[in-house]
Design an enzyme around this catalytic site. Structure first.
Site, PDB file in Angstrom:
ATOM      1  N   CYS A  82      42.051  42.681  43.189  1.00 23.49           N
ATOM      2  CA  CYS A  82      41.259  41.720  42.427  1.00 23.49           C
ATOM      3  C   CYS A  82      40.331  42.870  41.484  1.00 23.49           C
ATOM      4  CB  CYS A  82      40.125  41.318  43.645  1.00 23.49           C
ATOM      5  SG  CYS A  82      39.424  39.921  42.793  1.00 23.49           S
ATOM      6  N   HIS A 169      43.582  38.310  47.010  1.00 27.75           N
ATOM      7  CA  HIS A 169      43.381  39.157  48.241  1.00 27.75           C
ATOM      8  C   HIS A 169      44.221  38.871  49.509  1.00 27.75           C
ATOM      9  CE1 HIS A 169      39.122  40.142  47.157  1.00 27.75           C
ATOM     10  NE2 HIS A 169      39.184  38.942  46.194  1.00 27.75           N
ATOM     11  N   GLU A 171      44.489  40.675  51.972  1.00 25.09           N
ATOM     12  CA  GLU A 171      44.064  41.203  53.245  1.00 25.09           C
ATOM     13  C   GLU A 171      43.524  39.986  54.103  1.00 25.09           C
ATOM     14  OE1 GLU A 171      40.681  41.738  50.413  1.00 25.09           O
ATOM     15  OE2 GLU A 171      42.809  41.723  50.270  1.00 25.09           O
TER      16      GLU A 171
END
Length: 510
Positions: A82, A169, A171
């Site tokens: 990001c 993202h 994660e």
């Protein structure tokens, strides 16, 4: 043994700790460092890979976080996420633009699976986007390896220099291929082995503590909770009888807890243990205090004062052991994140403290602490004991703390824990407790009007305390808990159940 290291460079994003957890799930050790970390410090740490986190800034902002351009020439693989992706492009003379339409939430993304980053993945999958800017022109030597309908560069790479950036993202759970992508970065790009384990961590800590302490004496702040217990056992294995554990019974413990702590550590582990009865002292300091931050600070300071007094009796003590773990550090704030609440092991320490600190668990999440405890041979029941804050029941009694309020909370909590155990839910719920919200309400008992206290029950599911959800306890269990508390605990006529996740709430009420 030299462990492989990945650095997670913190730019203030909300998912930074989750990135660290994802890396560690692959048996790769990582550390989170601020973006201000110098090139010299990075070289000294010699990481095998670097991950830039997201963050709330724009690369064009006046005070936007930056890194030295030299970092990209170290030959270390870098993954930007990001803001980290945009920063990489901006630093290497690409172009970052603000689009007309913001991209937020679940998004379909097209992947170039010829890239090592997306090896063995579908050509189209779901990711999680949360950005206002995007890369409109990649730097020289880079190519686009992912796109969405709104984002012409959802990912980029310079395969030769092992520099990668993703706008989404990976994660979070909503990026369905995220864990696999991070695994590809760690093992296909960084060529890591993934040989970090809790047994190797414990061995390294024991060795490091031996070297740090030498022949000096150490005092341990033992509460009997999981964190301080594991910390104490690690240090005890390192230096044996050089360690003295001081257990401060501040009168803020759960029912029968003081006796249990003394029995386990004095008899079972054969540790030097001093139990200090300081109930009157702590309650005196807390008299008239309602603010939760003040309560935490007072308790933290008084703890240290008690330790200093005990240390003087013992002689020349150089080190203090604390069971600080990683979420404690996070919740107490960093340079790039706001303070949520002061942790008693961090914000409450007086500046004039006379000891050097040993915090063997400060880099671990709670589930990792439990795994270390199992490796060290600590009894399963103790390792899986309920998390309990250092300030104890003082932050589960909202408002001023009194002996009467403590007694009510202690009995209600004991009943709740007993019924959870009977229902076989002990290890299925991360944390559960009763607290006294300082609310009184009208009730009817024995045909008479009552005006008594309310007890709030809190139970959450989690793996690391960074995020949590309220536990779906069966109604029949809650019913039994409620009936027992109002019948067995004086001055209570109402029970409520907290159904708030974290965020927006914290697990503890104060």
């Amino acid at each position: 043994m030299n462990k492989e290291l990945v650095l997670v460079v913190d730019f203030g994003g909300q998912y930074n700790q989750l990135i660290a957890r994802r890396v560690r799930e692959n048996r790769v050790y990582c550390e989170i460092v601020p973006y201000t970390t110098s090139i010299e410090d990075i070289k000294e740490k010699a990481p095998k890979g670097i991950i830039f986190t997201g963050g709330p800034n724009s690369v064009y902002g006046e005070n936007a976080p930056r890194v030295q351009k030299e970092l990209f020439d170290l030959g270390i693989p870098v993954l930007g996420i990001c803001y980290g992706d945009q920063l990489m492009a901006h630093s290497l003379e690409g172009e970052v633009t603000s689009p007309e339409k913001r991209e937020y939430g679940k998004t379909d993304v097209n992947l170039d699976n010829s890239s090592l980053l997306f090896k063995d993945m579908k050509e189209k999958d779901q990711c999680w986007m949360s950005h206002t800017d995007y890369i409109s022109k990649v730097p020289k030597g880079f190519k686009i390896i992912a796109t969405t309908d709104e984002c012409p560069c959802a990912a980029m790479e310079n395969a030769e220099k092992k520099l990668y950036g993703v706008q989404f993202h990976p994660e979070v759970e909503h990026t369905l291929f995220g864990k696999k992508m991070l695994k590809n970065f760690l093992f296909n790009v960084c060529n890591l082995k993934g040989d970090w384990s809790m047994s190797s961590f414990a061995e390294q800590q024991i060795k490091a503590i031996k070297e740090k302490v030498g022949d000096k004496k150490v005092i341990c702040a033992l509460s009997g909770g999981v964190d301080s217990s594991v910390a104490a056992v690690i240090v005890h294995k390192a230096i044996g009888k050089q360690l003295t554990c001081v257990f401060v019974d501040h009168g803020l413990l759960r029912k029968d807890e003081g006796d249990q702590v003394e029995r386990i550590f004095k008899d079972q582990f054969d540790m030097n243990l001093i139990r200090v009865n300081a109930q009157d002292r702590f309650l005196g300091k807390l008299k008239g205090v309602s603010d939760p931050e003040r309560k935490r600070k007072i308790i933290g300071e008084e703890f240290i004062r008690v330790f200093e007094e005990e240390a003087k009796k013992l002689g020349d003590i150089s080190f203090l052991v604390q069971g600080t773990i990683y979420p404690d550090i996070v919740e107490s704030g960093t340079n790039t994140s706001a303070t949520i609440k002061s942790h008693h092991n961090v914000g409450g320490l007086p500046e004039d403290m006379e000891f050097k600190l040993i915090e063997p668990l400060r880099e671990l999440f709670k589930d990792e602490v439990r795994a270390v405890g199992e490796e060290l041979g600590i009894p399963h029941k103790l390792v899986w004991r309920q998390p309990f804050p250092g300030p104890g029941l003082a932050i589960r009694v909202l408002g001023e703390v009194t002996e009467e309020k403590l007694a009510i909370t202690r009995e209600a909590d004991a009943i709740f824990r007993e019924e959870i155990a009977k229902a076989g839910l002990e290890e299925k719920i991360w944390q559960y407790f009763a607290c006294l919200p300082n609310i009184q309400s009208v009730g009817v008992m024995g045909d008479e009007r009552t005006y008594c206290h309310t007890i709030a029950l809190r139970a959450v599911t989690s793996s690391d305390a960074m995020t949590s959800d309220w536990a779906r306890i069966p109604y029949e269990v809650l019913d039994k808990v409620s009936r027992r508390i109002v019948n067995e605990v004086k001055e209570v006529n109402r029970i409520v159940y907290d159904v708030t996740s974290k965020p927006p709430a914290t697990i503890e009420w104060e």
